[in-house]
Motif scaffolding. Structure first.
Motif, PDB file in Angstrom:
ATOM      1  N   LEU A 108      58.197 -34.869  20.099  1.00  0.00           N
ATOM      2  CA  LEU A 108      58.756 -34.208  21.280  1.00  0.00           C
ATOM      3  C   LEU A 108      58.348 -34.909  22.575  1.00  0.00           C
ATOM      4  CD1 LEU A 108      58.352 -30.423  20.338  1.00  0.00           C
ATOM      5  CD2 LEU A 108      60.326 -31.924  20.003  1.00  0.00           C
ATOM      6  N   ASN A 109      57.802 -36.121  22.427  1.00  0.00           N
ATOM      7  CA  ASN A 109      57.401 -36.935  23.584  1.00  0.00           C
ATOM      8  C   ASN A 109      56.395 -36.211  24.477  1.00  0.00           C
ATOM      9  OD1 ASN A 109      59.181 -39.169  22.967  1.00  0.00           O
ATOM     10  ND2 ASN A 109      60.871 -37.869  23.655  1.00  0.00           N
ATOM     11  N   LEU A 125      62.766 -21.124  21.051  1.00  0.00           N
ATOM     12  CA  LEU A 125      64.017 -21.460  21.738  1.00  0.00           C
ATOM     13  C   LEU A 125      63.789 -22.769  22.481  1.00  0.00           C
ATOM     14  CD1 LEU A 125      64.904 -17.903  23.072  1.00  0.00           C
ATOM     15  CD2 LEU A 125      66.044 -19.149  21.215  1.00  0.00           C
ATOM     16  N   ARG A 126      64.198 -23.871  21.847  1.00  0.00           N
ATOM     17  CA  ARG A 126      63.806 -25.197  22.329  1.00  0.00           C
ATOM     18  C   ARG A 126      64.436 -25.548  23.673  1.00  0.00           C
ATOM     19  NH1 ARG A 126      59.604 -26.716  20.596  1.00  0.00           N
ATOM     20  NH2 ARG A 126      60.231 -27.026  18.422  1.00  0.00           N
ATOM     21  N   VAL A 184      60.117 -30.439  13.163  1.00  0.00           N
ATOM     22  CA  VAL A 184      60.764 -29.234  13.679  1.00  0.00           C
ATOM     23  C   VAL A 184      62.252 -29.504  13.917  1.00  0.00           C
ATOM     24  CG1 VAL A 184      58.605 -28.479  14.717  1.00  0.00           C
ATOM     25  CG2 VAL A 184      60.230 -29.760  16.107  1.00  0.00           C
ATOM     26  N   GLY A 185      63.047 -28.446  13.819  1.00  0.00           N
ATOM     27  CA  GLY A 185      64.480 -28.631  14.006  1.00  0.00           C
ATOM     28  C   GLY A 185      65.213 -27.315  14.123  1.00  0.00           C
ATOM     29  N   PRO A 186      66.517 -27.380  14.454  1.00  0.00           N
ATOM     30  CA  PRO A 186      67.285 -26.167  14.756  1.00  0.00           C
ATOM     31  C   PRO A 186      67.680 -25.378  13.512  1.00  0.00           C
ATOM     32  CG  PRO A 186      68.683 -28.107  14.904  1.00  0.00           C
ATOM     33  CD  PRO A 186      67.297 -28.614  14.670  1.00  0.00           C
ATOM     34  N   LEU A 187      67.812 -24.066  13.732  1.00  0.00           N
ATOM     35  CA  LEU A 187      68.270 -23.144  12.704  1.00  0.00           C
ATOM     36  C   LEU A 187      69.624 -22.582  13.096  1.00  0.00           C
ATOM     37  CD1 LEU A 187      64.963 -21.129  12.204  1.00  0.00           C
ATOM     38  CD2 LEU A 187      65.905 -22.849  10.639  1.00  0.00           C
ATOM     39  N   ASN A 189      48.673 -29.509  17.815  1.00  0.00           N
ATOM     40  CA  ASN A 189      47.456 -29.723  17.026  1.00  0.00           C
ATOM     41  C   ASN A 189      47.668 -30.744  15.922  1.00  0.00           C
ATOM     42  OD1 ASN A 189      44.707 -29.206  16.604  1.00  0.00           O
ATOM     43  ND2 ASN A 189      45.124 -27.666  15.034  1.00  0.00           N
ATOM     44  N   TYR A 190      48.871 -31.309  15.847  1.00  0.00           N
ATOM     45  CA  TYR A 190      49.169 -32.433  14.960  1.00  0.00           C
ATOM     46  C   TYR A 190      49.761 -33.544  15.827  1.00  0.00           C
ATOM     47  CZ  TYR A 190      48.700 -29.290  10.910  1.00  0.00           C
ATOM     48  OH  TYR A 190      48.247 -28.399   9.974  1.00  0.00           O
TER      49      TYR A 190
END
Length: 218
Positions: free
Chosen positions: A23-24, A93-94, A188-191, A15-16
Motif C-alpha cells: 500500500l506504499n 473501506l479502502r 489485501v483486496g476488494p470484496l 505489523n507486516y
C-alpha cells in the motif's frame, strides 16, 4: 454462534512489512494503533459489507483476547493475560481510508462500520506457554472464491503478540474481554456481494477452516 462483544477492539496497522509495502506505506517506528467499537463486532459466517462507499477490502489477521485488566504491563504480565486466539477479518473501506489518509484524518469512517470486525471461533488456551508460542509460529490463509488471496506467517510480525499487548497497555488500559487484532499480511483486496471466503489456520500439525459468504450491508 455468538461471541461476547468486547469493550473495545484494538487494531494494529502495518505489523507486516510486505503489507505496508503493497500500500506504499512506510513502516512505523512504533505500532500504529486504532480502535473498532463493539458495534463493529460480527461472527462468521456473517460477512456484511457496505457497497455505496467504494471498495471494501479483506484483511485477515490473528486476534487475541485479554482475560484480565492490564495497565503498563510487563512482557510477562502481558503474556499471562492472553487466554484465547482466533482468526479475524478487519474489513476496510479502502477508498474512504485513502481519502482520510490524504487529509490527515483518523480512520474510523473506514474501519469502524457495523460488521467491520468479523470473528472466527476462539481457540481457548489451556496451556498458555505452549499455545501462545504455537500461535506465534502459525500460518493462516484467506481464499476468495477458491483462490488464495492472503497467506500470513505470524513469525513475520514486526512486533510479536505478547510485546504488542504490553505496548498497548502502556498507551491505554485494557479491560478483561478486550480483543487485539495483530495486523494483516500482504494480499489485501476488494470484496463483492456473493463472494465466498474461506479462512484456514495452520497451528503446528493442526488445521482449522471456516467459511462465510459476503452480503450487502447498506
Amino acid at each position: 454462534m455468538m461471541l461476547q462483544r468486547p469493550s473495545k477492539i484494538v487494531c494494529v496497522g502495518r505489523n507486516y512489512a510486505a503489507h505496508a509495502a503493497e500500500l506504499n506505506n512506510p513502516i512505523p517506528s512504533e505500532p500504529l494503533l486504532f480502535i473498532k467499537p463493539p458495534s463493529s463486532w460480527a461472527v462468521l459466517p456473517k460477512i456484511a459489507i457496505p457497497t455505496q462507499q467504494g471498495a471494501c477490502h479483506h484483511e485477515l489477521e490473528i486476534a487475541v483476547r485479554i482475560a484480565q485488566p492490564l495497565r503498563r504491563a510487563t512482557l510477562r504480565e502481558a503474556r499471562e493475560a492472553i487466554d484465547a486466539a482466533a482468526l479475524a477479518l478487519d474489513l476496510t473501506l479502502r477508498d474512504v481510508q485513502d481519502k482520510l489518509k490524504q487529509q490527515g484524518q483518523p480512520w474510523e469512517r473506514a474501519k469502524a462500520f457495523d460488521g467491520a470486525c468479523v470473528m472466527a471461533p476462539w481457540m481457548e488456551f489451556s496451556n498458555l506457554d505452549v499455545q501462545l508460542e504455537q500461535v506465534q509460529q502459525s500460518t493462516f490463509v484467506l481464499r476468495r472464491n477458491g483462490v488464495e488471496q492472503q497467506r500470513g506467517d505470524a513469525r513475520q510480525m514486526l512486533m510479536p503478540i505478547a510485546e504488542l499487548v504490553a505496548h498497548i497497555s502502556h498507551v491505554f488500559s485494557l479491560e478483561a474481554g478486550d480483543v487485539i487484532l495483530t495486523g494483516t499480511p500482504a494480499g489485501v483486496g476488494p470484496l463483492t456481494p456473493r463472494d465466498m471466503l474461506e479462512l484456514e489456520w495452520q497451528i503446528g500439525s493442526h488445521s482449522e477452516k471456516w467459511s462465510g459468504q459476503v452480503i450487502k450491508n447498506d
